[in-house]
Design a protein around this motif. Sequence first.
Motif, PDB file in Angstrom:
ATOM      1  N   MET A   1      26.350   3.054  31.107  1.00  0.00           N
ATOM      2  CA  MET A   1      25.865   4.429  31.040  1.00  0.00           C
ATOM      3  C   MET A   1      24.641   4.499  30.146  1.00  0.00           C
ATOM      4  O   MET A   1      24.612   3.914  29.084  1.00  0.00           O
ATOM      5  N   GLN A   2      23.664   5.148  30.600  1.00  0.00           N
ATOM      6  CA  GLN A   2      22.438   5.233  29.831  1.00  0.00           C
ATOM      7  C   GLN A   2      22.456   6.490  28.985  1.00  0.00           C
ATOM      8  O   GLN A   2      22.716   7.582  29.477  1.00  0.00           O
ATOM      9  N   PHE A   3      22.232   6.304  27.723  1.00  0.00           N
ATOM     10  CA  PHE A   3      22.256   7.438  26.812  1.00  0.00           C
ATOM     11  C   PHE A   3      20.837   7.933  26.548  1.00  0.00           C
ATOM     12  O   PHE A   3      19.923   7.158  26.318  1.00  0.00           O
ATOM     13  N   THR A   4      20.665   9.220  26.603  1.00  0.00           N
ATOM     14  CA  THR A   4      19.423   9.843  26.156  1.00  0.00           C
ATOM     15  C   THR A   4      19.741  10.566  24.872  1.00  0.00           C
ATOM     16  O   THR A   4      20.523  11.510  24.885  1.00  0.00           O
ATOM     17  N   THR A   5      19.191  10.095  23.786  1.00  0.00           N
ATOM     18  CA  THR A   5      19.569  10.623  22.486  1.00  0.00           C
ATOM     19  C   THR A   5      18.461  11.489  21.923  1.00  0.00           C
ATOM     20  O   THR A   5      17.321  11.092  21.875  1.00  0.00           O
ATOM     21  N   PHE A   6      18.862  12.671  21.537  1.00  0.00           N
ATOM     22  CA  PHE A   6      17.924  13.498  20.804  1.00  0.00           C
ATOM     23  C   PHE A   6      18.495  13.764  19.431  1.00  0.00           C
ATOM     24  O   PHE A   6      19.616  14.249  19.311  1.00  0.00           O
ATOM     25  N   VAL A   7      17.754  13.420  18.403  1.00  0.00           N
ATOM     26  CA  VAL A   7      18.250  13.571  17.054  1.00  0.00           C
ATOM     27  C   VAL A   7      17.434  14.633  16.346  1.00  0.00           C
ATOM     28  O   VAL A   7      16.223  14.515  16.228  1.00  0.00           O
ATOM     29  N   ALA A   8      18.104  15.669  15.907  1.00  0.00           N
ATOM     30  CA  ALA A   8      17.441  16.708  15.133  1.00  0.00           C
ATOM     31  C   ALA A   8      17.819  16.494  13.680  1.00  0.00           C
ATOM     32  O   ALA A   8      18.948  16.749  13.292  1.00  0.00           O
ATOM     33  N   LEU A   9      16.919  15.965  12.888  1.00  0.00           N
ATOM     34  CA  LEU A   9      17.222  15.632  11.506  1.00  0.00           C
ATOM     35  C   LEU A   9      17.209  16.886  10.642  1.00  0.00           C
ATOM     36  O   LEU A   9      16.558  17.876  10.949  1.00  0.00           O
ATOM     37  N   ALA A  10      17.939  16.790   9.546  1.00  0.00           N
ATOM     38  CA  ALA A  10      18.039  17.924   8.636  1.00  0.00           C
ATOM     39  C   ALA A  10      16.768  18.015   7.807  1.00  0.00           C
ATOM     40  O   ALA A  10      16.544  17.257   6.882  1.00  0.00           O
ATOM     41  N   LEU A  11      15.918  18.946   8.186  1.00  0.00           N
ATOM     42  CA  LEU A  11      14.679  19.174   7.461  1.00  0.00           C
ATOM     43  C   LEU A  11      14.902  20.296   6.465  1.00  0.00           C
ATOM     44  O   LEU A  11      15.357  21.369   6.848  1.00  0.00           O
ATOM     45  N   ALA A  12      14.594  20.075   5.212  1.00  0.00           N
ATOM     46  CA  ALA A  12      14.763  21.127   4.220  1.00  0.00           C
ATOM     47  C   ALA A  12      13.418  21.789   3.977  1.00  0.00           C
ATOM     48  O   ALA A  12      12.502  21.190   3.457  1.00  0.00           O
ATOM     49  N   SER A 308      15.184   6.150  14.630  1.00  0.00           N
ATOM     50  CA  SER A 308      14.664   4.787  14.723  1.00  0.00           C
ATOM     51  C   SER A 308      14.655   4.289  16.161  1.00  0.00           C
ATOM     52  O   SER A 308      15.657   4.381  16.874  1.00  0.00           O
ATOM     53  N   GLY A 309      13.507   3.756  16.583  1.00  0.00           N
ATOM     54  CA  GLY A 309      13.392   3.155  17.902  1.00  0.00           C
ATOM     55  C   GLY A 309      13.203   4.129  19.043  1.00  0.00           C
ATOM     56  O   GLY A 309      13.151   3.719  20.207  1.00  0.00           O
ATOM     57  N   LEU A 310      13.104   5.421  18.748  1.00  0.00           N
ATOM     58  CA  LEU A 310      12.969   6.435  19.787  1.00  0.00           C
ATOM     59  C   LEU A 310      11.649   7.167  19.669  1.00  0.00           C
ATOM     60  O   LEU A 310      11.069   7.278  18.587  1.00  0.00           O
ATOM     61  N   ILE A 311      11.167   7.669  20.798  1.00  0.00           N
ATOM     62  CA  ILE A 311       9.964   8.488  20.822  1.00  0.00           C
ATOM     63  C   ILE A 311      10.263   9.775  21.583  1.00  0.00           C
ATOM     64  O   ILE A 311      11.192   9.838  22.387  1.00  0.00           O
ATOM     65  N   CYS A 312       9.477  10.785  21.325  1.00  0.00           N
ATOM     66  CA  CYS A 312       9.539  12.008  22.111  1.00  0.00           C
ATOM     67  C   CYS A 312       8.596  11.853  23.298  1.00  0.00           C
ATOM     68  O   CYS A 312       7.476  11.350  23.155  1.00  0.00           O
ATOM     69  N   ALA A 313       9.055  12.266  24.478  1.00  0.00           N
ATOM     70  CA  ALA A 313       8.216  12.129  25.665  1.00  0.00           C
ATOM     71  C   ALA A 313       8.629  13.147  26.717  1.00  0.00           C
ATOM     72  O   ALA A 313       9.779  13.599  26.759  1.00  0.00           O
ATOM     73  N   ALA A 314       7.668  13.514  27.561  1.00  0.00           N
ATOM     74  CA  ALA A 314       7.967  14.291  28.759  1.00  0.00           C
ATOM     75  C   ALA A 314       8.415  13.325  29.839  1.00  0.00           C
ATOM     76  O   ALA A 314       7.788  12.283  30.050  1.00  0.00           O
ATOM     77  N   LEU A 315       9.509  13.645  30.509  1.00  0.00           N
ATOM     78  CA  LEU A 315      10.068  12.778  31.540  1.00  0.00           C
ATOM     79  C   LEU A 315      10.214  13.545  32.852  1.00  0.00           C
ATOM     80  O   LEU A 315      10.436  14.758  32.840  1.00  0.00           O
ATOM     81  N   THR A 323      10.070  18.769  34.873  1.00  0.00           N
ATOM     82  CA  THR A 323      10.013  17.761  33.821  1.00  0.00           C
ATOM     83  C   THR A 323      10.944  18.175  32.689  1.00  0.00           C
ATOM     84  O   THR A 323      11.389  19.322  32.619  1.00  0.00           O
ATOM     85  N   SER A 324      11.216  17.243  31.803  1.00  0.00           N
ATOM     86  CA  SER A 324      11.993  17.540  30.604  1.00  0.00           C
ATOM     87  C   SER A 324      11.279  16.938  29.404  1.00  0.00           C
ATOM     88  O   SER A 324      10.469  16.017  29.540  1.00  0.00           O
ATOM     89  N   ILE A 325      11.583  17.465  28.228  1.00  0.00           N
ATOM     90  CA  ILE A 325      11.047  16.917  26.987  1.00  0.00           C
ATOM     91  C   ILE A 325      12.235  16.478  26.152  1.00  0.00           C
ATOM     92  O   ILE A 325      13.123  17.280  25.856  1.00  0.00           O
ATOM     93  N   THR A 326      12.277  15.208  25.782  1.00  0.00           N
ATOM     94  CA  THR A 326      13.433  14.688  25.076  1.00  0.00           C
ATOM     95  C   THR A 326      13.043  13.460  24.273  1.00  0.00           C
ATOM     96  O   THR A 326      11.896  13.014  24.312  1.00  0.00           O
ATOM     97  N   CYS A 327      13.990  12.916  23.547  1.00  0.00           N
ATOM     98  CA  CYS A 327      13.785  11.676  22.809  1.00  0.00           C
ATOM     99  C   CYS A 327      14.440  10.529  23.558  1.00  0.00           C
ATOM    100  O   CYS A 327      15.574  10.643  24.013  1.00  0.00           O
ATOM    101  N   THR A 328      13.736   9.431  23.688  1.00  0.00           N
ATOM    102  CA  THR A 328      14.227   8.274  24.419  1.00  0.00           C
ATOM    103  C   THR A 328      13.474   7.052  23.923  1.00  0.00           C
ATOM    104  O   THR A 328      12.660   7.138  23.008  1.00  0.00           O
ATOM    105  N   THR A 329      13.728   5.902  24.510  1.00  0.00           N
ATOM    106  CA  THR A 329      12.951   4.716  24.152  1.00  0.00           C
ATOM    107  C   THR A 329      11.659   4.690  24.968  1.00  0.00           C
ATOM    108  O   THR A 329      11.577   5.285  26.050  1.00  0.00           O
ATOM    109  N   ASN A 330      10.673   3.978  24.464  1.00  0.00           N
ATOM    110  CA  ASN A 330       9.416   3.848  25.185  1.00  0.00           C
ATOM    111  C   ASN A 330       9.638   3.169  26.535  1.00  0.00           C
ATOM    112  O   ASN A 330       9.070   3.587  27.555  1.00  0.00           O
ATOM    113  N   ALA A 331      10.495   2.156  26.554  1.00  0.00           N
ATOM    114  CA  ALA A 331      10.765   1.432  27.801  1.00  0.00           C
ATOM    115  C   ALA A 331      11.420   2.339  28.840  1.00  0.00           C
ATOM    116  O   ALA A 331      11.091   2.285  30.029  1.00  0.00           O
TER     117      ALA A 331
END
Length: 348
Positions: A1-12, A308-315, A323-331
Amino acid sequence: MQFTTFVALALAAASVTVHGAPVHKRIAQVISDSTTKWEAACDAAGGGAQCNQVAVASFSTLLAAPGPCEQQNAADNMVDLAKTLSSNADMIKFAQIFAQQPRNSPTSLSVPYCQSAPRNAELNGLFQCQFQGDNPTTFVGSITVGGNGTIPFGMSAPVSPAGSCPANPSGPIADGSQLVDLTQNPGVGGTTASNDITSGSNGTLTVATPSATPSSDSSDSDCGEDPSEPMPTASLAMAASSPAAASATPSSNSGNFKLANGQNAQKLNAQFAALTVTSPCTEGTNACVNSAFAQCVGGSYVTQSCGSGLICAALPLVNSAGTSITCTTNADALARISATGAQGGLTG
């Protein structure tokens, strides 16, 4: 299963005024952690690609922008999918806990409660906890306890102790923490319900999708997939203000829309490459800025690292135009665009 991970970090983000005025900070979290256990249970139950789609759409509702019932609607979607998988007990349990996860607070104020009943009886009586840093007497919008949205649906008195929820009855939880890491007991025992889920001819679940339209009190960002995708996803406000940022127009030829999706994703990525956090933007729109997910707040972009290891991109979407905008690997981004027949990599 391919995971598409979007991480929203805690920005203060703290805003300080002079003359001894109080300091207001933004309370946030790694929202993707809220559905990790549910998604794992879904994968184990055989939910396939739907697991990640529903998980991403669900954790996006924990941001400040979505309305007060979007989190509950997302939890309903999670339960709906569980019921198509032999009413998987772990999926239902984790959905019940997710419905009680605190949401991001833009100004350290408590977040209003949903004022409508859930679709599924398993979620009856559940409402979100608050973070410990939230003001227990004032809710977003400067509404004091007793005002609209400050008492959960079905209750006649304020929550006591303030900030608590059925899964954590002792009070609010630590800022940025995940309720699912603190307890495996959702604090409720409902097991049956009628619901309005439907299945398409391909066996996928069709459910209502949460809205990501920012509220007037929001200073947060949002994420998700294009609403034209038939899988359960968060609706998306496209990033750039120019016409090229719009999702692709549906075509009667599926091959044509797939190629157009790839080309439109490339156009968006090319536009994103030129953006900075100070680029002019339209309030509430989403983009990628320096490989981070971004939303326009107050006329400029607020970014959240993908991890780490992820970029934001339109897919490109796969099953419909858009289209969608999400975080994924460059590959992964390159492979998805190439699969549409579009040439030239991420930006064309």
